[in-house]
Motif scaffolding. Structure first.
Motif, mmCIF file in Angstrom:
data_model
loop_
_atom_site.group_PDB
_atom_site.id
_atom_site.type_symbol
_atom_site.label_atom_id
_atom_site.label_comp_id
_atom_site.label_asym_id
_atom_site.label_seq_id
_atom_site.Cartn_x
_atom_site.Cartn_y
_atom_site.Cartn_z
ATOM 1 N N UNK A 56 12.876 43.489 35.376
ATOM 2 C CA UNK A 56 14.239 42.957 35.345
ATOM 3 C C UNK A 56 14.496 42.200 36.635
ATOM 4 N N UNK A 57 15.158 41.056 36.498
ATOM 5 C CA UNK A 57 15.550 40.319 37.700
ATOM 6 C C UNK A 57 16.844 40.934 38.215
ATOM 7 N N UNK A 58 16.896 41.252 39.493
ATOM 8 C CA UNK A 58 18.101 41.889 40.035
ATOM 9 C C UNK A 58 18.252 41.556 41.509
ATOM 10 N N UNK A 59 19.473 41.161 41.874
ATOM 11 C CA UNK A 59 19.817 41.038 43.292
ATOM 12 C C UNK A 59 20.725 42.211 43.623
ATOM 13 N N UNK A 60 20.242 43.131 44.456
ATOM 14 C CA UNK A 60 21.021 44.355 44.706
ATOM 15 C C UNK A 60 22.315 44.087 45.479
ATOM 16 N N UNK A 61 22.465 42.872 46.012
ATOM 17 C CA UNK A 61 23.725 42.564 46.701
ATOM 18 C C UNK A 61 24.840 42.213 45.699
ATOM 19 N N UNK A 62 24.485 42.123 44.416
ATOM 20 C CA UNK A 62 25.464 41.780 43.372
ATOM 21 C C UNK A 62 25.857 43.065 42.617
ATOM 22 N N UNK A 63 27.021 43.656 42.930
ATOM 23 C CA UNK A 63 27.363 44.959 42.347
ATOM 24 C C UNK A 63 27.472 44.936 40.832
ATOM 25 N N UNK A 64 27.980 43.833 40.274
ATOM 26 C CA UNK A 64 28.130 43.784 38.811
ATOM 27 C C UNK A 64 26.769 43.758 38.129
ATOM 28 N N UNK A 65 25.835 43.011 38.719
ATOM 29 C CA UNK A 65 24.491 42.937 38.133
ATOM 30 C C UNK A 65 23.810 44.302 38.217
ATOM 31 N N UNK A 66 24.019 45.016 39.336
ATOM 32 C CA UNK A 66 23.394 46.343 39.481
ATOM 33 C C UNK A 66 23.964 47.285 38.416
ATOM 34 N N UNK A 67 25.290 47.321 38.281
ATOM 35 C CA UNK A 67 25.919 48.201 37.281
ATOM 36 C C UNK A 67 25.442 47.871 35.876
ATOM 37 N N UNK A 68 25.389 46.554 35.578
ATOM 38 C CA UNK A 68 25.009 46.140 34.221
ATOM 39 C C UNK A 68 23.585 46.579 33.909
ATOM 40 N N UNK A 69 22.670 46.416 34.862
ATOM 41 C CA UNK A 69 21.271 46.785 34.598
ATOM 42 C C UNK A 69 21.130 48.305 34.434
ATOM 43 N N UNK A 70 21.762 49.087 35.323
ATOM 44 C CA UNK A 70 21.612 50.547 35.246
ATOM 45 C C UNK A 70 22.187 51.058 33.914
ATOM 46 N N UNK A 71 23.330 50.478 33.509
ATOM 47 C CA UNK A 71 23.949 50.889 32.226
ATOM 48 C C UNK A 71 23.043 50.517 31.057
ATOM 49 N N UNK A 72 22.468 49.302 31.164
ATOM 50 C CA UNK A 72 21.594 48.821 30.087
ATOM 51 C C UNK A 72 20.376 49.747 29.924
ATOM 52 N N UNK A 73 19.776 50.165 31.029
ATOM 53 C CA UNK A 73 18.605 51.056 30.938
ATOM 54 C C UNK A 73 19.037 52.384 30.314
ATOM 55 N N UNK A 74 20.181 52.897 30.751
ATOM 56 C CA UNK A 74 20.706 54.157 30.200
ATOM 57 C C UNK A 74 20.939 54.042 28.694
ATOM 58 N N UNK A 75 21.520 52.892 28.272
ATOM 59 C CA UNK A 75 21.840 52.738 26.843
ATOM 60 C C UNK A 75 20.582 52.576 25.995
ATOM 61 N N UNK A 76 19.634 51.795 26.499
ATOM 62 C CA UNK A 76 18.440 51.532 25.685
ATOM 63 C C UNK A 76 17.498 52.727 25.616
ATOM 64 N N UNK A 77 17.469 53.539 26.683
ATOM 65 C CA UNK A 77 16.510 54.666 26.703
ATOM 66 C C UNK A 77 17.182 56.025 26.503
ATOM 67 N N UNK A 78 18.526 56.014 26.430
ATOM 68 C CA UNK A 78 19.234 57.264 26.139
ATOM 69 C C UNK A 78 19.533 58.117 27.348
ATOM 70 N N UNK A 79 18.910 57.811 28.484
ATOM 71 C CA UNK A 79 19.199 58.551 29.710
ATOM 72 C C UNK A 79 18.611 57.800 30.906
ATOM 73 N N UNK A 80 18.970 58.255 32.085
ATOM 74 C CA UNK A 80 18.451 57.662 33.317
ATOM 75 C C UNK A 80 18.129 58.833 34.244
ATOM 76 N N UNK A 81 16.842 59.161 34.349
ATOM 77 C CA UNK A 81 16.456 60.381 35.073
ATOM 78 C C UNK A 81 16.233 60.150 36.560
ATOM 79 N N UNK A 82 15.575 59.045 36.876
ATOM 80 C CA UNK A 82 15.203 58.791 38.276
ATOM 81 C C UNK A 82 15.636 57.387 38.669
#
Ligand code: NAD
Length: 268
Positions: free
Chosen positions: A54-80
Protein backbone atom coordinates in the motif's frame (compact mmCIF):
# COMPACT_ATOMS: atom_id res chain seq x y z
CA UNK A 1 -1.88 -16.35 12.11
CA UNK A 2 -2.00 -12.58 12.60
CA UNK A 3 -3.17 -9.74 10.41
CA UNK A 4 -0.33 -7.19 10.48
CA UNK A 5 0.41 -3.80 8.98
CA UNK A 6 3.83 -2.18 8.88
CA UNK A 7 4.73 1.34 7.80
CA UNK A 8 8.13 1.93 6.26
CA UNK A 9 7.90 -1.69 5.14
CA UNK A 10 9.69 -1.18 1.81
CA UNK A 11 13.17 -1.02 3.29
CA UNK A 12 15.51 -1.88 6.14
CA UNK A 13 13.95 -2.79 9.48
CA UNK A 14 10.35 -2.67 8.18
CA UNK A 15 11.15 -4.99 5.31
CA UNK A 16 12.94 -7.45 7.64
CA UNK A 17 10.02 -7.51 10.09
CA UNK A 18 7.50 -7.93 7.23
CA UNK A 19 9.57 -10.83 5.90
CA UNK A 20 9.80 -12.56 9.30
CA UNK A 21 6.04 -12.17 9.81
CA UNK A 22 5.09 -13.57 6.41
CA UNK A 23 7.49 -16.50 6.80
CA UNK A 24 5.79 -17.49 10.06
CA UNK A 25 2.37 -17.34 8.37
CA UNK A 26 1.04 -13.85 9.10
CA UNK A 27 -0.87 -11.73 6.57
CA UNK A 28 1.07 -8.50 6.13
CA UNK A 29 0.32 -5.12 4.57
CA UNK A 30 3.57 -3.44 3.57
CA UNK A 31 2.86 0.30 3.61
CA UNK A 32 5.39 2.87 2.44
CA UNK A 33 5.81 6.25 0.79
CA UNK A 34 7.90 4.31 -1.71
CA UNK A 35 5.13 2.41 -3.51
CA UNK A 36 7.49 0.71 -5.93
CA UNK A 37 9.60 -0.55 -3.01
CA UNK A 38 6.48 -1.76 -1.16
CA UNK A 39 5.30 -3.57 -4.33
CA UNK A 40 8.69 -5.21 -4.69
CA UNK A 41 8.71 -6.44 -1.06
CA UNK A 42 5.10 -7.65 -1.14
CA UNK A 43 5.64 -9.31 -4.53
CA UNK A 44 8.70 -11.20 -3.29
CA UNK A 45 6.92 -12.26 -0.07
CA UNK A 46 3.76 -13.36 -1.84
CA UNK A 47 5.62 -16.48 -2.99
CA UNK A 48 5.95 -17.49 0.69
CA UNK A 49 2.65 -16.32 2.19
CA UNK A 50 0.22 -13.42 2.13
CA UNK A 51 1.55 -9.90 1.62
CA UNK A 52 0.08 -6.83 0.01
CA UNK A 53 1.51 -3.41 -0.74
CA UNK A 54 0.00 0.00 0.00
CA UNK A 55 1.21 3.49 -0.77
CA UNK A 56 1.11 5.57 2.40
CA UNK A 57 2.52 8.85 3.65
CA UNK A 58 2.40 8.63 7.44
CA UNK A 59 2.33 12.42 7.70
CA UNK A 60 -1.20 12.32 6.21
CA UNK A 61 -3.58 11.40 9.09
CA UNK A 62 -6.59 10.74 6.86
CA UNK A 63 -4.62 8.38 4.63
CA UNK A 64 -3.29 6.51 7.69
CA UNK A 65 -6.80 6.12 9.17
CA UNK A 66 -8.25 5.03 5.83
CA UNK A 67 -5.60 2.35 5.27
CA UNK A 68 -5.78 0.92 8.82
CA UNK A 69 -9.60 0.78 8.61
CA UNK A 70 -9.42 -0.81 5.17
CA UNK A 71 -7.09 -3.59 6.40
CA UNK A 72 -9.38 -4.18 9.40
CA UNK A 73 -12.46 -4.37 7.16
CA UNK A 74 -10.97 -6.63 4.51
CA UNK A 75 -9.31 -9.08 6.92
CA UNK A 76 -11.81 -8.90 9.78
CA UNK A 77 -9.27 -7.78 12.37
CA UNK A 78 -5.98 -5.98 12.91
CA UNK A 79 -3.68 -7.88 15.26
CA UNK A 80 -0.28 -6.25 14.87
CA UNK A 81 0.53 -2.69 13.85
CA UNK A 82 4.11 -1.49 13.43
CA UNK A 83 4.37 2.29 13.27
CA UNK A 84 7.88 2.07 11.92
CA UNK A 85 8.42 4.63 9.12
CA UNK A 86 11.07 7.17 10.00
CA UNK A 87 13.85 9.40 8.75
CA UNK A 88 17.30 10.24 10.13
CA UNK A 89 18.05 13.91 10.65
CA UNK A 90 21.25 15.22 12.18
CA UNK A 91 23.72 18.03 12.41
CA UNK A 92 25.14 20.46 14.96
CA UNK A 93 22.17 22.03 16.71
CA UNK A 94 23.37 25.54 15.85
CA UNK A 95 23.32 24.74 12.11
CA UNK A 96 19.89 23.06 12.02
CA UNK A 97 16.97 24.94 10.49
CA UNK A 98 13.39 24.73 11.69
CA UNK A 99 12.76 22.64 8.58
CA UNK A 100 15.08 19.98 10.02
CA UNK A 101 13.11 20.01 13.27
CA UNK A 102 9.64 20.17 11.74
CA UNK A 103 10.19 17.49 9.10
CA UNK A 104 11.53 15.10 11.76
CA UNK A 105 8.59 15.82 14.05
CA UNK A 106 6.18 15.31 11.13
CA UNK A 107 7.49 11.89 10.08
CA UNK A 108 8.96 10.36 13.24
CA UNK A 109 6.50 11.65 15.82
CA UNK A 110 3.30 12.73 14.08
CA UNK A 111 3.60 9.69 11.81
CA UNK A 112 3.56 7.44 14.88
CA UNK A 113 0.75 9.46 16.50
CA UNK A 114 -1.32 9.06 13.32
CA UNK A 115 -0.71 5.32 13.45
CA UNK A 116 -1.69 5.06 17.11
CA UNK A 117 -4.74 7.26 16.56
CA UNK A 118 -5.85 4.99 13.72
CA UNK A 119 -4.99 1.60 15.25
CA UNK A 120 -5.87 1.99 18.91
CA UNK A 121 -9.68 2.46 18.62
CA UNK A 122 -9.82 -0.53 16.25
CA UNK A 123 -7.94 -2.67 18.75
CA UNK A 124 -9.99 -1.45 21.72
CA UNK A 125 -13.18 -2.30 19.80
CA UNK A 126 -11.95 -5.81 18.94
CA UNK A 127 -10.57 -6.30 22.49
CA UNK A 128 -7.05 -7.24 21.46
CA UNK A 129 -4.04 -6.17 19.41
CA UNK A 130 -0.42 -5.13 19.72
CA UNK A 131 0.95 -1.75 18.63
CA UNK A 132 4.72 -1.61 18.12
CA UNK A 133 6.24 1.81 17.63
CA UNK A 134 9.78 1.99 16.31
CA UNK A 135 11.74 4.41 18.49
CA UNK A 136 15.52 3.97 18.82
CA UNK A 137 18.27 3.64 21.39
CA UNK A 138 18.42 7.40 20.72
CA UNK A 139 15.05 7.49 22.52
CA UNK A 140 16.68 6.22 25.72
CA UNK A 141 20.17 7.75 25.89
CA UNK A 142 21.77 11.16 25.31
CA UNK A 143 22.35 11.38 21.53
CA UNK A 144 24.11 14.61 20.53
CA UNK A 145 24.34 15.86 16.91
CA UNK A 146 20.92 14.44 16.06
CA UNK A 147 18.65 16.40 18.35
CA UNK A 148 15.52 16.45 16.14
CA UNK A 149 15.82 12.66 15.80
CA UNK A 150 16.48 11.92 19.47
CA UNK A 151 13.69 14.30 20.53
CA UNK A 152 11.14 12.41 18.46
CA UNK A 153 12.41 9.03 19.59
CA UNK A 154 12.23 9.97 23.29
CA UNK A 155 8.66 11.11 22.62
CA UNK A 156 7.81 7.79 20.95
CA UNK A 157 9.13 5.91 24.00
CA UNK A 158 7.03 8.09 26.32
CA UNK A 159 3.93 7.72 24.15
CA UNK A 160 4.37 3.95 24.01
CA UNK A 161 4.91 3.39 27.74
CA UNK A 162 2.04 5.67 28.75
CA UNK A 163 -0.33 4.08 26.26
CA UNK A 164 0.80 0.62 27.34
CA UNK A 165 -0.40 1.38 30.89
CA UNK A 166 -3.69 2.80 29.63
CA UNK A 167 -4.32 0.10 27.02
CA UNK A 168 -3.78 -2.97 29.20
CA UNK A 169 -7.30 -2.86 30.62
CA UNK A 170 -8.68 -2.94 27.06
CA UNK A 171 -6.60 -6.02 26.19
CA UNK A 172 -4.30 -4.03 23.91
CA UNK A 173 -0.51 -4.31 24.11
CA UNK A 174 1.93 -1.55 23.27
CA UNK A 175 5.70 -1.78 22.88
CA UNK A 176 8.51 0.45 21.65
CA UNK A 177 11.36 -0.96 19.57
CA UNK A 178 14.68 0.67 20.51
CA UNK A 179 17.54 -0.54 18.31
CA UNK A 180 21.11 0.67 18.31
CA UNK A 181 22.61 1.30 14.87
CA UNK A 182 21.23 -1.11 12.25
CA UNK A 183 22.71 -1.61 8.79
CA UNK A 184 19.97 -0.10 6.61
CA UNK A 185 19.74 2.57 3.86
CA UNK A 186 18.71 5.07 6.57
CA UNK A 187 22.39 5.59 7.41
CA UNK A 188 23.14 6.62 3.80
CA UNK A 189 20.15 8.92 3.42
CA UNK A 190 20.15 11.20 6.46
CA UNK A 191 18.48 14.63 6.09
CA UNK A 192 16.33 13.53 3.12
CA UNK A 193 15.14 16.58 1.14
CA UNK A 194 16.68 18.77 3.83
CA UNK A 195 19.84 20.92 3.85
CA UNK A 196 22.88 18.64 4.22
CA UNK A 197 25.09 18.76 7.31
CA UNK A 198 28.47 17.15 7.91
CA UNK A 199 27.01 14.85 10.57
CA UNK A 200 24.27 13.65 8.21
CA UNK A 201 26.65 13.15 5.29
CA UNK A 202 28.90 10.97 7.45
CA UNK A 203 26.15 9.17 9.37
CA UNK A 204 27.25 5.62 8.47
CA UNK A 205 30.89 6.39 9.33
CA UNK A 206 29.83 7.99 12.62
CA UNK A 207 27.62 5.01 13.46
CA UNK A 208 30.57 2.67 12.90
CA UNK A 209 32.78 4.72 15.21
CA UNK A 210 30.18 4.55 17.99
CA UNK A 211 29.06 0.93 17.50
CA UNK A 212 31.89 -1.08 15.92
CA UNK A 213 29.55 -3.64 14.31
CA UNK A 214 26.21 -2.51 12.89
CA UNK A 215 23.32 -4.82 13.81
CA UNK A 216 21.47 -6.51 10.96
CA UNK A 217 17.80 -5.81 10.28
CA UNK A 218 17.19 -9.58 10.15
CA UNK A 219 18.62 -10.14 13.65
CA UNK A 220 16.55 -7.23 14.93
CA UNK A 221 13.41 -8.71 13.35
CA UNK A 222 14.05 -11.93 15.29
CA UNK A 223 14.42 -9.89 18.50
CA UNK A 224 11.16 -8.12 17.69
CA UNK A 225 9.23 -11.37 17.21
CA UNK A 226 10.63 -12.64 20.54
CA UNK A 227 9.69 -9.30 22.16
CA UNK A 228 6.13 -9.69 20.87
CA UNK A 229 5.91 -13.22 22.30
CA UNK A 230 7.17 -11.98 25.67
CA UNK A 231 5.10 -8.80 25.45
CA UNK A 232 8.13 -6.64 26.29
CA UNK A 233 7.47 -2.96 26.96
CA UNK A 234 10.76 -1.95 25.37
CA UNK A 235 12.56 -4.13 22.85
CA UNK A 236 16.15 -2.93 23.11
CA UNK A 237 18.82 -4.57 20.91
CA UNK A 238 21.62 -5.48 20.39
CA UNK A 239 23.35 -6.19 23.73
CA UNK A 240 25.52 -3.06 23.39
CA UNK A 241 22.32 -0.97 23.25
CA UNK A 242 21.03 -2.63 26.42
CA UNK A 243 24.37 -1.82 28.12
CA UNK A 244 24.11 1.85 27.07
CA UNK A 245 20.53 2.02 28.33
CA UNK A 246 21.60 0.47 31.66
CA UNK A 247 24.30 3.17 31.90
CA UNK A 248 21.70 5.95 31.65
CA UNK A 249 19.60 4.34 34.37
CA UNK A 250 22.62 4.02 36.66
CA UNK A 251 23.93 7.55 36.08
CA UNK A 252 22.39 10.05 33.66
CA UNK A 253 25.35 12.41 34.20
CA UNK A 254 27.77 9.54 33.54
CA UNK A 255 25.89 8.77 30.31
CA UNK A 256 26.25 12.39 29.22
CA UNK A 257 30.02 12.15 29.86
CA UNK A 258 30.14 9.00 27.71
CA UNK A 259 28.21 10.82 24.96
CA UNK A 260 30.69 13.74 25.14
CA UNK A 261 33.61 11.32 24.77
CA UNK A 262 31.75 9.73 21.82
CA UNK A 263 31.59 13.14 20.15
CA UNK A 264 35.35 13.42 20.14
CA UNK A 265 35.44 10.05 18.34
CA UNK A 266 33.14 11.48 15.67
CA UNK A 267 35.78 14.01 14.62
CA UNK A 268 37.88 12.52 11.81
P1 NAD B 1 15.04 2.80 5.98
O1 NAD B 1 15.40 4.12 5.40
O2 NAD B 1 15.74 1.58 5.47
O3 NAD B 1 13.46 2.56 5.89
C1 NAD B 1 12.56 3.57 6.24
C2 NAD B 1 11.35 3.45 5.33
O4 NAD B 1 10.40 4.43 5.76
C3 NAD B 1 11.66 3.71 3.86
O5 NAD B 1 11.16 2.66 3.08
C4 NAD B 1 10.95 5.02 3.57
O6 NAD B 1 10.46 5.10 2.23
C5 NAD B 1 9.82 4.98 4.58
N1 NAD B 1 9.29 6.32 4.86
C6 NAD B 1 9.98 7.46 5.09
N2 NAD B 1 9.13 8.49 5.25
C7 NAD B 1 7.87 7.98 5.14
C8 NAD B 1 6.58 8.53 5.21
N3 NAD B 1 6.39 9.86 5.40
N4 NAD B 1 5.50 7.71 5.07
C9 NAD B 1 5.68 6.38 4.85
N5 NAD B 1 6.90 5.80 4.75
C10 NAD B 1 7.97 6.60 4.89
O7 NAD B 1 15.30 2.95 7.54
P2 NAD B 1 15.27 1.89 8.75
O8 NAD B 1 16.62 1.93 9.35
O9 NAD B 1 14.66 0.63 8.33
O10 NAD B 1 14.30 2.69 9.75
C11 NAD B 1 13.05 2.19 10.19
C12 NAD B 1 12.80 2.78 11.56
O11 NAD B 1 13.82 2.34 12.46
C13 NAD B 1 12.84 4.30 11.61
O12 NAD B 1 11.81 4.77 12.47
C14 NAD B 1 14.20 4.60 12.20
O13 NAD B 1 14.24 5.84 12.86
C15 NAD B 1 14.33 3.44 13.16
N6 NAD B 1 15.70 3.14 13.58
C16 NAD B 1 16.68 2.90 12.67
C17 NAD B 1 17.97 2.64 13.11
C18 NAD B 1 19.12 2.38 12.17
O14 NAD B 1 20.29 2.46 12.59
N7 NAD B 1 18.88 2.05 10.92
C19 NAD B 1 18.24 2.60 14.49
C20 NAD B 1 17.21 2.85 15.38
C21 NAD B 1 15.94 3.11 14.91
Amino acid sequence: MNVALITGGASGIGRAIATALVLRGDTVTVADLDKRGADEVAGRLSGHGTAEAAELDVTDPDAVSALYRDVRERHGRLDLVFNNAGIAVGGRTDELTLDHWNRTLDVNLRGVIHGVHAAYPIMVAQGHGHILNTASLAGLVPAPMMLPYTTTKHAVVGLSLGLRAEAAAAGVRVSAICPGFVDTPLLDNANPDLPPTEAATNAREAALRIQRRLYTAEALARDVLRGIDKNQALIVAPASARAAWRGVRLSPEGAVRVARRGLSRLRP
